[in-house]
Design a protein around this motif. Structure first.
Motif, PDB file in Angstrom:
ATOM      1  N   ALA A  29       5.404   3.659   7.970  1.00  0.00           N
ATOM      2  CA  ALA A  29       5.277   3.028   7.236  1.00  0.00           C
ATOM      3  C   ALA A  29       6.839   1.727   7.002  1.00  0.00           C
ATOM      4  O   ALA A  29       7.558   2.045   7.914  1.00  0.00           O
ATOM      5  CB  ALA A  29       5.362   4.074   6.148  1.00  0.00           C
ATOM      6  N   SER A  30       6.586   1.212   6.183  1.00  0.00           N
ATOM      7  CA  SER A  30       8.325   0.149   5.403  1.00  0.00           C
ATOM      8  C   SER A  30       9.139   1.125   5.133  1.00  0.00           C
ATOM      9  O   SER A  30      10.339   0.810   5.273  1.00  0.00           O
ATOM     10  CB  SER A  30       7.468  -1.185   4.562  1.00  0.00           C
ATOM     11  N   ALA A  31       9.155   1.685   4.597  1.00  0.00           N
ATOM     12  CA  ALA A  31       9.875   2.940   3.285  1.00  0.00           C
ATOM     13  C   ALA A  31       9.442   3.602   3.189  1.00  0.00           C
ATOM     14  O   ALA A  31       8.044   3.526   3.127  1.00  0.00           O
ATOM     15  CB  ALA A  31      10.055   1.545   2.077  1.00  0.00           C
ATOM     16  N   THR A  32       9.832   5.067   2.719  1.00  0.00           N
ATOM     17  CA  THR A  32       9.780   6.155   1.947  1.00  0.00           C
ATOM     18  C   THR A  32      10.096   5.898   0.387  1.00  0.00           C
ATOM     19  O   THR A  32      10.820   5.603  -0.077  1.00  0.00           O
ATOM     20  CB  THR A  32       9.617   7.648   2.934  1.00  0.00           C
ATOM     21  N   GLU A  80       7.926   5.903  -8.054  1.00  0.00           N
ATOM     22  CA  GLU A  80       8.217   5.180  -7.547  1.00  0.00           C
ATOM     23  C   GLU A  80       8.229   3.894  -6.658  1.00  0.00           C
ATOM     24  O   GLU A  80       8.502   2.943  -6.760  1.00  0.00           O
ATOM     25  CB  GLU A  80       8.999   6.280  -6.655  1.00  0.00           C
ATOM     26  N   ALA A  81       7.075   4.291  -5.786  1.00  0.00           N
ATOM     27  CA  ALA A  81       6.856   3.054  -4.857  1.00  0.00           C
ATOM     28  C   ALA A  81       6.756   2.014  -6.587  1.00  0.00           C
ATOM     29  O   ALA A  81       6.358   1.334  -5.544  1.00  0.00           O
ATOM     30  CB  ALA A  81       5.863   3.841  -3.786  1.00  0.00           C
ATOM     31  N   VAL A 134       0.592  -1.416  -0.103  1.00  0.00           N
ATOM     32  CA  VAL A 134       0.533   0.267  -0.567  1.00  0.00           C
ATOM     33  C   VAL A 134       0.717   1.516  -0.316  1.00  0.00           C
ATOM     34  O   VAL A 134       2.009   1.370   0.134  1.00  0.00           O
ATOM     35  CB  VAL A 134      -1.006   0.163   1.345  1.00  0.00           C
ATOM     36  N   ILE A 135       0.300   2.492  -0.077  1.00  0.00           N
ATOM     37  CA  ILE A 135       1.112   3.689  -0.568  1.00  0.00           C
ATOM     38  C   ILE A 135      -0.135   4.697  -0.172  1.00  0.00           C
ATOM     39  O   ILE A 135      -0.931   4.835  -0.681  1.00  0.00           O
ATOM     40  CB  ILE A 135       0.878   4.214  -1.750  1.00  0.00           C
ATOM     41  N   GLY A 136       0.661   5.249   0.868  1.00  0.00           N
ATOM     42  CA  GLY A 136      -0.056   6.717   1.505  1.00  0.00           C
ATOM     43  C   GLY A 136       0.843   8.115   1.764  1.00  0.00           C
ATOM     44  O   GLY A 136       2.550   7.662   2.146  1.00  0.00           O
ATOM     45  N   TYR A 173       3.251  -4.713   3.297  1.00  0.00           N
ATOM     46  CA  TYR A 173       4.912  -3.653   2.842  1.00  0.00           C
ATOM     47  C   TYR A 173       3.708  -2.542   2.953  1.00  0.00           C
ATOM     48  O   TYR A 173       2.941  -2.362   2.262  1.00  0.00           O
ATOM     49  CB  TYR A 173       5.535  -3.928   1.451  1.00  0.00           C
ATOM     50  N   SER A 174       4.518  -1.583   3.859  1.00  0.00           N
ATOM     51  CA  SER A 174       3.596   0.017   2.512  1.00  0.00           C
ATOM     52  C   SER A 174       4.621   1.152   2.857  1.00  0.00           C
ATOM     53  O   SER A 174       5.893   1.254   2.928  1.00  0.00           O
ATOM     54  CB  SER A 174       3.401   0.484   4.117  1.00  0.00           C
ATOM     55  N   TYR A 175       4.418   2.007   1.239  1.00  0.00           N
ATOM     56  CA  TYR A 175       5.543   2.859   1.239  1.00  0.00           C
ATOM     57  C   TYR A 175       4.662   4.385   2.092  1.00  0.00           C
ATOM     58  O   TYR A 175       3.155   5.012   1.823  1.00  0.00           O
ATOM     59  CB  TYR A 175       5.531   2.851   0.058  1.00  0.00           C
TER      60      TYR A 175
END
Length: 141
Positions: free
Chosen positions: A122-125, A131-132, A91-93, A107-109
């Motif tokens: 989040a797991s990463a930025t 890009e995500a 997911v992305i937020g 996994y999350s961005y």
């Protein structure tokens, strides 16, 4: 949706109120001056505890939704419906209202412009959704 724009309440503290009918009642967004958001959020959470959830969805916006409803719940329901394991969900937020979604996914961005609290959950930025997605494709290949 019914809207009250540029409300004259509290010296223009409230800039906009949006009401939108939904299957679970009425969802409401309150847009107010950025410097008032955190105090208003804390007060309103106490006021509506158990009936509504209050989450920031932007630097000057609070969303009110029925208690227990969240993006995280939506992700879990969709995963159950389609038989997807948590680990397969990305997911992305960029806002506080995305944190429950981060917790429901494998996994999350968070967007790099998100608040520190959101980025920390989040797991990463990533700098952009594109890009995500590109990074996600590398993870899943």
């Amino acid at each position: 949706p019914e809207r009250m724009r540029n409300a004259q309440r509290h010296g223009k503290t409230i800039r906009e109120v949006s009401l939108a009918p939904s299957d679970t009642g009425v969802n409401m967004s309150l847009i107010l001056r950025e410097e008032l958001l955190k105090d208003a959020q804390a007060s309103l959470k106490r006021l509506v505890r158990g009936r509504l959830d209050v989450a920031a969805s932007d630097y000057d916006n609070l969303d009110f939704i029925p208690a227990g409803c969240s993006k995280g719940l939506a992700v879990r329901c969709l995963a159950a419906h389609y038989g997807l394991p948590r680990e397969s969900i990305i997911v992305i937020g960029d806002s506080e209202n995305d944190i429950s979604m981060f917790e429901a996914a494998g996994y999350s961005y968070a967007m790099s412009h998100a608040a520190a609290e959101v980025r920390s959950k989040a797991s990463a930025t990533a700098d952009s959704v594109a890009e995500a997605i590109e990074l996600s494709l590398q993870i899943t290949s």
